[in-house]
Enzyme design. Structure first.
Site, PDB file in Angstrom:
ATOM      1  N   ALA A  98       6.960  -7.170  -4.484  1.00 23.33           N
ATOM      2  CA  ALA A  98       7.570  -8.399  -3.979  1.00 23.33           C
ATOM      3  C   ALA A  98       8.821  -8.026  -3.205  1.00 23.33           C
ATOM      4  CB  ALA A  98       7.919  -9.342  -5.126  1.00 23.33           C
ATOM      5  N   ASP A  99       9.199  -8.896  -2.277  1.00 27.40           N
ATOM      6  CA  ASP A  99      10.417  -8.677  -1.500  1.00 27.40           C
ATOM      7  C   ASP A  99      11.642  -9.244  -2.207  1.00 27.40           C
ATOM      8  OD1 ASP A  99       9.100  -7.436   0.778  1.00 27.40           O
ATOM      9  OD2 ASP A  99       8.226  -9.411   1.116  1.00 27.40           O
ATOM     10  N   GLU A 118      -2.756 -11.472   0.302  1.00 22.98           N
ATOM     11  CA  GLU A 118      -2.166 -11.309  -1.028  1.00 22.98           C
ATOM     12  C   GLU A 118      -2.271 -12.604  -1.826  1.00 22.98           C
ATOM     13  OE1 GLU A 118       1.117  -7.848   0.120  1.00 22.98           O
ATOM     14  OE2 GLU A 118       1.686  -9.952   0.173  1.00 22.98           O
TER      15      GLU A 118
END
Length: 242
Positions: A98-99, A118
């Site tokens: 995840a960012d 995703e």
């Protein structure tokens, strides 16, 4: 001990895969979704190692990008699609990076422009797992790391206008070592969005996805993940594992 970001990514990937095997959440014969990016790739490698050492057998993978597909092919992990009869549109578990991740386990994904695939994979998994290094753990979402929105190219201007009405500053993502915009694996374009103030993440996901011309937003709120976060000191925080 102070781990680098790269070392943290390997640590969290290995810890997550091994812990999920111990808990019986990754198992032989399962259908698993495999994510994209610099943290997901070590998880694919660890999964391949556990297949090679005989811990796992007959694992069927659905991938979220060409990057992950290539990695699975290199490691000898069989790749299917969500539409294949053996998969039947549902997965046992999906694991991805995840960012950004907030305390409620809401996520931003799509820094690698793969968030549509995703989300198809991870919203159709019985269990969703996020692995991240400590830099990705934040108190609120929307003001720092841009929220990617995949769009139909012909709708760029009206979508940007609609996003502006939601308080977002939207910027077309440009290619690197390529003239023009980034083109996703689906043939679309990406708008990167930021807000001056933190956003209500589930509400904003719904609002953005209601805009005509939007394919999908990189806000992930509907399938709350188990989250593994590695720290510089070599520890790993685990959230939402019951």
């Amino acid at each position: 001990m102070s781990l680098s970001q790269s070392e943290q990514k390997t640590l969290v990937a290995n810890t997550a895969v091994d812990t999920l095997i111990e808990k019986g959440l990754i198992f032989s014969g399962m259908k698993i979704g495999l994510g994209t990016g610099s943290t997901a790739m070590p998880a694919v490698k660890r999964l391949a190692e556990r297949i090679a050492d005989g811990t796992l057998k007959d694992v069927k993978a659905v991938v979220t990008s060409f990057q992950t597909q290539n990695a699975c092919q290199d490691y000898g992990i069989p790749v299917y699609t969500m539409n294949d009869k053996v998969i039947g549109g549902q997965l046992d578990l999906a694991i991805d990076g995840a960012d950004e991740v907030d305390p409620d386990c809401n996520c931003i994904k799509g820094g690698g422009a793969a968030h549509v695939r995703e989300k198809i994979v991870e919203y159709n998994a019985k269990i969703f797992v996020v692995i991240a290094d400590s830099s990705k753990s934040v108190q609120s979402i929307g003001t720092k790391f841009p929220v990617p929105v995949e769009i139909i190219g012909d709708a760029r201007v009206p979508v940007m206008n609609a996003l502006a009405s939601l308080g977002a500053t939207a910027v077309l993502r440009e290619g690197v070592r390529k003239a023009g915009p980034v083109i996703t694996d689906n043939g679309n374009q990406i708008l990167d969005c930021t807000w001056k103030e933190p956003i209500n993440v589930p509400e904003m996901e719904a609002k953005i996805n209601s805009i005509v011309g939007v394919v999908e937003t990189g806000l992930f709120t509907q399938n709350k993940p188990i989250v593994f976060i590695s720290k510089e000191d070599g520890s790993v925080e685990i959230r939402n594992l019951k």
